[in-house]
Each structure stands twice: as C-alpha cells, then as structure tokens.
Design an enzyme around this catalytic site. Structure first.
Site, short mmCIF file in Angstrom:
data_model
loop_
_atom_site.label_atom_id
_atom_site.label_comp_id
_atom_site.label_asym_id
_atom_site.label_seq_id
_atom_site.Cartn_x
_atom_site.Cartn_y
_atom_site.Cartn_z
N VAL A 52 0.81 -1.22 0.00
CA VAL A 52 0.00 0.00 0.00
C VAL A 52 0.84 1.27 0.00
CG1 VAL A 52 -2.03 -1.04 1.07
CG2 VAL A 52 -0.23 -0.11 2.52
N TYR A 53 2.15 1.17 0.13
CA TYR A 53 2.97 2.37 0.12
C TYR A 53 2.95 2.99 -1.28
CZ TYR A 53 5.10 0.89 4.58
OH TYR A 53 5.32 0.52 5.89
N GLY A 54 2.46 4.24 -1.34
CA GLY A 54 2.33 4.90 -2.64
C GLY A 54 1.38 4.17 -3.56
#
Length: 327
Positions: A52-54
């Site tokens: 889910v990072y970025g």
C-alpha cells in the site's frame, strides 16, 4: 554494517533497515536511487516496503532500481500485505486477499520471491489460523523465504507465534514483528517485546526517530520542508509535538552535546541496542539524512546516558505489570 539474525532464524539482516513509506509519492525515482545507493554502499541489506505504500508505487520503484542499480542478491526485501483502502474494512487477512496481494507485490518488485513477507495488521474478521495459513502457503511455495507480522498487540503476537510452533503439520515460524518503537513511543515494552523475546521473534522498530521529532528539527519551529509541514503527513507528526515529547527531545539533545554527536544518532543508537531489537527501519527523506543515520554504526551509548534517557522517557506501567502485592 553489522548483521543480525532475524529472530530465531538463520536469516541475517543489517542492523539498520531502509524504509520506503514515501517512495513513489514524496520520494521520486532520483531521490530513491540516491537513498538505495547510499544504503547499499554502507553495507545495508534490509529494505522494507508494503503493497500500500504509494498505492504500490514504492514496490514498483524498488523493483526498477534493483534492475539497474543494486543487485537483487545483495538485498533482503521485506514487504507487507493486509491493509486495504476501504473505509468499511481497513484490514483483510483472508487467505485469498493475502496471496493475491503477494503475487501483485512480486510482479511490481520484478522478483519471484521476497525474503520476508509480513501481515500488515491483525484482522479481527478473519480466523487467525486462516491468516497464518497464507504465510505457510507463501513460504512452502517459495514466494516468500520468511514470514512475520506487523502491528500485532501482545496477545495477538503471542497467539500467532505459539500457533505456528504448536499446530500440527509444517508451519512457518514467525521470524519478526514490526512495531513503532522509539524514545517517544515505548508502548511495545509492556507486552509485545516480552512476548517477542520469549518466542524468538525479532523486533523491527518503525519510526525509531519518533516520526522525525527526535532529530530535534521541531524544537523551535516546524521547518517548511519537513514532514510536519506536509499536508498529508502533518497529522502523523503532530502527536509527538507536545510538552512531554519536548522534555525527551531536550534530554536527547543534551546527551548529543555531551557526546559530540547529533540527536538523531543518539536516539537511533538507543533503540538499535534495546533488547530484542534487530533492525530499526529508517525512512530518510534525503541521502544526507540517511548518511547521518548510517554513521551511527560506530556509536555505542555509555551506560549512564542510556539510563538517563530511560528515566526521562519511561512509560507508566501499573497493574498488572507491577507487583500486585505492592498495590
């Protein structure tokens, strides 16, 4: 850089990890390349990311850099799955979601395996044995070499790690738990850390610099180029800008002055050398910041400094932690 075993496993990782929370959003490809190169050249191996990072861009960017900048074999890639951008369900620990997320992560990373795959958070709506079964499948299929969890409270970690050790069949031992831990956030010492130490699970502290506050940059104002001034990260920093945090930051700055070093290095050395800690995860914005953090390799805090910092930042643990007979 010194290497440490991850929990009670044979996997060795650098005792400082590189975080990628802002990659693909606030950190562009050029800055990410600078960070990864500095980290690798200093002997760093552990790179932490999540699906889910970025919105997946962090993994994709890391995969691109592994193609042309740093050999895949030189890195220990850790990623996470289980967080979902759904206001009705923040976490999904179901077998179907987790394994699909892992396949998507591998595609973005451009690799056929990750070294460490972690459940991003506990999902109360999915039976824990189903979530853990996904870890077993990932490891047995070769898509992940080791498995861990993140943001599990004490009883959740103890239950999960014990299940993996006690349940019949071939089960994957939990090698790690990733939790926020710093001089400004010592809550893991209440139950998570004792459980991890007892069960042989290594702790990977996130936000070891108190979301940047322990560097001292916010002592007098909020720098315009800091995360505290960022529209989407200001609420993340704000809880650590109160009077209690200020007293701890002042103590760190005093210790740094006495040791002729920086508050960043003092705060990082403190958490790096706590019992049970394997590798704090540093989310530097610039190569210069990362270089300063990595220079902590040569620093060991004197016992009296550690004790003073312990005292000024000590959390309040009462019943049932203290001896009931004294209450």
């Amino acid at each position: 850089m010194e290497q440490r075993h991850l929990g009670r496993t044979g996997l060795r990782v650098s005792r400082i990890g590189l975080g990628t929370l802002t990659w693909g959003r606030d950190t562009d490809e050029r800055d990410a390349a600078d960070l990864l190169k500095v980290f690798w050249e200093a002997g760093g191996t552990l790179v932490d990311t999540a699906d889910v990072y970025g919105d997946g861009e962090a993994e994709y960017l890391l995969g691109q850099l592994m193609e042309g900048l740093v050999p895949r074999r030189d890195l220990v890639i850790a990623t996470k799955a289980g967080s979902v951008p759904d206001p009705d369900r923040r976490f999904d620990g179901s077998r179907g979601h987790l394994l699909a997320a892992l396949d998507a992560s591998l595609s973005r990373l451009g690799t056929d395996y990750v070294d460490l795959w972690q459940v991003h958070a506990f999902d109360p709506e999915t039976p824990l044995e189903e979530t853990l079964g996904a870890l077993d499948i990932a490891v047995s299929s070769g898509r992940a070499r080791y498995a861990g969890v993140s943001n599990f409270c004490g009883w959740q970690l103890a239950k999960a790690a014990t299940w993996q050790l006690a349940a019949p069949g071939v089960r994957t031992r939990l090698s790690s738990t990733q939790m926020e831990y710093s001089l400004l956030q010592r809550g893991v010492e209440r139950e998570v850390l004792p459980a991890a130490l007892d069960l042989g699970v290594g702790l990977l502290p996130s936000s070891p610099l108190g979301r940047g506050v322990l560097t001292g940059k916010y002592r007098h104002s909020t720098p315009a180029d800091s995360r505290g001034a960022s529209e989407h990260l200001a609420p993340f920093v704000a809880p650590y800008l109160d009077d209690a945090a200020s007293r701890i930051v002042d103590a760190v700055a005093t210790a740094a002055d006495g040791l002729a070093t920086t508050p960043l290095q003092v705060a990082l050395a403190w958490v790096r050398d706590r019992p049970g800690v394997v590798a704090p995860i540093i989310g530097a914005r610039t190569a210069q910041q990362l270089t300063e953090a990595l220079s902590v390799e040569a620093l060991s805090l004197p016992d009296e400094i550690c004790q003073a910092l312990d005292d000024v930042s000590a959390p309040v643990h009462r019943y049932p932690d203290q001896d009931w007979s004294t209450l």
